[in-house]
Design a protein around this motif. Sequence first.
Motif, PDB file in Angstrom:
ATOM      1  N   LEU A  52       8.790  55.433  29.622  1.00  0.00           N
ATOM      2  CA  LEU A  52       9.449  56.086  28.316  1.00  0.00           C
ATOM      3  C   LEU A  52      10.693  55.402  27.874  1.00  0.00           C
ATOM      4  O   LEU A  52      10.717  55.267  26.726  1.00  0.00           O
ATOM      5  CB  LEU A  52       9.981  57.621  28.931  1.00  0.00           C
ATOM      6  CG  LEU A  52      10.598  58.324  27.811  1.00  0.00           C
ATOM      7  CD1 LEU A  52       9.743  58.718  26.745  1.00  0.00           C
ATOM      8  CD2 LEU A  52      11.130  59.719  28.571  1.00  0.00           C
ATOM      9  N   ALA A  53      11.560  54.744  28.627  1.00  0.00           N
ATOM     10  CA  ALA A  53      12.712  54.031  28.169  1.00  0.00           C
ATOM     11  C   ALA A  53      12.082  52.874  27.678  1.00  0.00           C
ATOM     12  O   ALA A  53      12.822  52.548  26.220  1.00  0.00           O
ATOM     13  CB  ALA A  53      13.600  53.617  29.358  1.00  0.00           C
ATOM     14  N   LEU A  54      11.237  51.948  28.045  1.00  0.00           N
ATOM     15  CA  LEU A  54      10.539  50.681  27.325  1.00  0.00           C
ATOM     16  C   LEU A  54       9.991  50.926  26.390  1.00  0.00           C
ATOM     17  O   LEU A  54      10.056  50.265  25.221  1.00  0.00           O
ATOM     18  CB  LEU A  54       9.942  50.093  28.401  1.00  0.00           C
ATOM     19  CG  LEU A  54       9.925  48.584  28.219  1.00  0.00           C
ATOM     20  CD1 LEU A  54      11.088  47.859  28.385  1.00  0.00           C
ATOM     21  CD2 LEU A  54       8.933  47.852  29.421  1.00  0.00           C
ATOM     22  N   CYS A  55       9.179  52.058  25.996  1.00  0.00           N
ATOM     23  CA  CYS A  55       8.525  52.319  24.790  1.00  0.00           C
ATOM     24  C   CYS A  55       9.416  52.873  23.738  1.00  0.00           C
ATOM     25  O   CYS A  55       9.160  52.565  22.620  1.00  0.00           O
ATOM     26  CB  CYS A  55       7.226  53.367  25.106  1.00  0.00           C
ATOM     27  SG  CYS A  55       7.360  54.917  25.195  1.00  0.00           S
ATOM     28  N   LEU A  56      10.508  53.539  23.935  1.00  0.00           N
ATOM     29  CA  LEU A  56      11.705  53.777  22.733  1.00  0.00           C
ATOM     30  C   LEU A  56      12.342  52.627  22.576  1.00  0.00           C
ATOM     31  O   LEU A  56      12.677  52.488  21.400  1.00  0.00           O
ATOM     32  CB  LEU A  56      12.436  54.875  23.616  1.00  0.00           C
ATOM     33  CG  LEU A  56      12.048  56.043  23.882  1.00  0.00           C
ATOM     34  CD1 LEU A  56      13.173  57.052  24.373  1.00  0.00           C
ATOM     35  CD2 LEU A  56      11.486  56.952  22.756  1.00  0.00           C
ATOM     36  N   PHE A  79      15.548  55.786  33.975  1.00  0.00           N
ATOM     37  CA  PHE A  79      15.410  55.514  32.333  1.00  0.00           C
ATOM     38  C   PHE A  79      16.684  54.951  31.988  1.00  0.00           C
ATOM     39  O   PHE A  79      16.348  53.830  31.247  1.00  0.00           O
ATOM     40  CB  PHE A  79      15.620  56.976  31.883  1.00  0.00           C
ATOM     41  CG  PHE A  79      15.545  57.046  30.315  1.00  0.00           C
ATOM     42  CD1 PHE A  79      14.347  57.046  29.762  1.00  0.00           C
ATOM     43  CD2 PHE A  79      16.788  56.951  29.748  1.00  0.00           C
ATOM     44  CE1 PHE A  79      14.233  56.997  28.199  1.00  0.00           C
ATOM     45  CE2 PHE A  79      16.551  57.285  28.307  1.00  0.00           C
ATOM     46  CZ  PHE A  79      15.712  57.198  27.521  1.00  0.00           C
ATOM     47  N   ALA A  80      17.823  54.820  32.491  1.00  0.00           N
ATOM     48  CA  ALA A  80      18.926  54.582  32.223  1.00  0.00           C
ATOM     49  C   ALA A  80      18.976  52.759  32.199  1.00  0.00           C
ATOM     50  O   ALA A  80      19.391  52.072  31.455  1.00  0.00           O
ATOM     51  CB  ALA A  80      20.121  55.199  32.834  1.00  0.00           C
ATOM     52  N   MET A  81      18.621  52.428  33.369  1.00  0.00           N
ATOM     53  CA  MET A  81      18.393  51.122  33.845  1.00  0.00           C
ATOM     54  C   MET A  81      17.472  50.210  33.134  1.00  0.00           C
ATOM     55  O   MET A  81      17.710  49.104  32.659  1.00  0.00           O
ATOM     56  CB  MET A  81      18.332  50.927  35.367  1.00  0.00           C
ATOM     57  CG  MET A  81      19.610  51.321  36.295  1.00  0.00           C
ATOM     58  SD  MET A  81      21.066  49.967  35.982  1.00  0.00           S
ATOM     59  CE  MET A  81      20.284  48.407  36.297  1.00  0.00           C
ATOM     60  N   THR A  82      16.340  50.969  32.902  1.00  0.00           N
ATOM     61  CA  THR A  82      15.360  50.203  31.994  1.00  0.00           C
ATOM     62  C   THR A  82      15.779  50.071  30.774  1.00  0.00           C
ATOM     63  O   THR A  82      15.293  49.119  30.077  1.00  0.00           O
ATOM     64  CB  THR A  82      13.897  51.078  32.280  1.00  0.00           C
ATOM     65  OG1 THR A  82      13.773  51.278  33.634  1.00  0.00           O
ATOM     66  CG2 THR A  82      12.936  50.162  31.880  1.00  0.00           C
ATOM     67  N   TYR A  83      16.179  51.301  30.316  1.00  0.00           N
ATOM     68  CA  TYR A  83      16.725  51.232  28.747  1.00  0.00           C
ATOM     69  C   TYR A  83      17.479  50.062  28.602  1.00  0.00           C
ATOM     70  O   TYR A  83      17.458  49.278  27.555  1.00  0.00           O
ATOM     71  CB  TYR A  83      17.391  52.505  28.312  1.00  0.00           C
ATOM     72  CG  TYR A  83      17.403  52.704  26.624  1.00  0.00           C
ATOM     73  CD1 TYR A  83      16.181  52.934  26.044  1.00  0.00           C
ATOM     74  CD2 TYR A  83      18.774  52.194  26.118  1.00  0.00           C
ATOM     75  CE1 TYR A  83      16.428  53.221  24.451  1.00  0.00           C
ATOM     76  CE2 TYR A  83      18.616  52.412  24.964  1.00  0.00           C
ATOM     77  CZ  TYR A  83      17.772  52.790  24.012  1.00  0.00           C
ATOM     78  OH  TYR A  83      17.962  52.960  22.728  1.00  0.00           O
TER      79      TYR A  83
END
Length: 436
Positions: free
Chosen positions: A182-186, A373-377
């Motif tokens: 989710l993070a990466l697609c955002l 989520f936070a780390m991947t974003y």
Amino acid sequence: MTLAAAHVDTGDTAWLLAATALVLLMTPGLALFYGGMVRAKSVLNMLMMSFVSIALVTVVWLVAGYTLAFGDDAFAGLIGDLDHAGMRGLGPDSVHGTVPTLLFATFQLTFAIVTAALVSGAVADRTKFSAWLVFVPLWTLLVYVPVAHWVWGPDGWIRERLGALDFAGGLPVEIASGASGLALCLVLGPRLGFRKDAMRPHNLPMVVLGAGLLWFGWFGFNAGSALGANGLAAAAFLNTLAAGCTGLLGWLFVEQRRDGHPTTLGAASGAVAGLVAITPACGVVSLLGALVVGLAAGVVCSYAVGWKFRLGYDDSLDVVGVHLVGGVIGTLLIGLFAERAMTGGARGLLHGGGLAPLGRQFLAVVVVGGYAFAMTYALGKLLHKAMGLRADEEQEYTGLDLTVHAETAYDHGVLGHGAPVSHSAVPTAQKVKTQA
């Protein structure tokens, strides 16, 4: 971590050797599953993103990943030490429980591989391959390895201090990969034509074959997590089969009522959703609980995959809708269905354990999902700024197979009047047209 044991049990070792091979097979199975779901112009790129993850994660795991995840705790249950960096100090005589430590490390490596590959489904059709080569090792070290230590490592805080249960990877595998997807697609933004153009799977037989290989490998994933040839492994094996079946049936039931047509893609997706949800619970719940867990995942995930169109995030191959949502369902339902006979003591709400187990499972879900989520974003933003994560518009429109890998999947056969021609003899315009 090397644990003392009287001897290596040959039966346990033989089973874990087989289970390790089964889990490794899941990544090629995932490649076929994802490859069939994308459009024809990017199928080879999708296969490559999974296959190259095998090599990248293996190197990272052997150098530092294993010791950080499963070495003795170095800091407050958050990360392991570096005593076994480069697999130092581990040899044929090292023992973990009743199996060789090197085998245990390899088994856990296969989990890390397929988890990294799972993330690729959220960003299919538009990710720079060169950026993926950098993202995978960094993500493995920054996201997967710490969460694996929290859940399974010696003195990991989720297992030892919080007391949340996760038998085979709902938190470090399913929820971490789904939240990261989710993070990466955002970070990347939607594909060209998202919510406008039809982006249907180009090869449904390939999707079903991939799902079948995933299901086959999942028996090693779940039953192998018992780390022995015993009754717990047998129970996890049966629960895995049962949940995959009810997940498939639940998804098809929703499709029939909602759309009037049970689909092949729905059957494959439903089976995977059930398998995702039972992963954390397979060694914790009874057979009846497994049937309910799989059914719940099949029904809920069949609706969750449509959320992206309403909310505007382009999760290309439904990593969020299946792996994140399915992982949350399975992890939370442990708080309801956990049985003392399976866990050795812990009980869920429906078996007299009260609300505390459900609260522990919920907290683990929130922390792991939020951290991933936070780390991947942050990692995605950093890489996007440093080298660019997204393929350019021309590459995306033409297809990553041809523009990145200089190959196409389906035009190497006989063309024209039956004369075989080389790829270089096909005009560029015709190559592009065949990929549309």
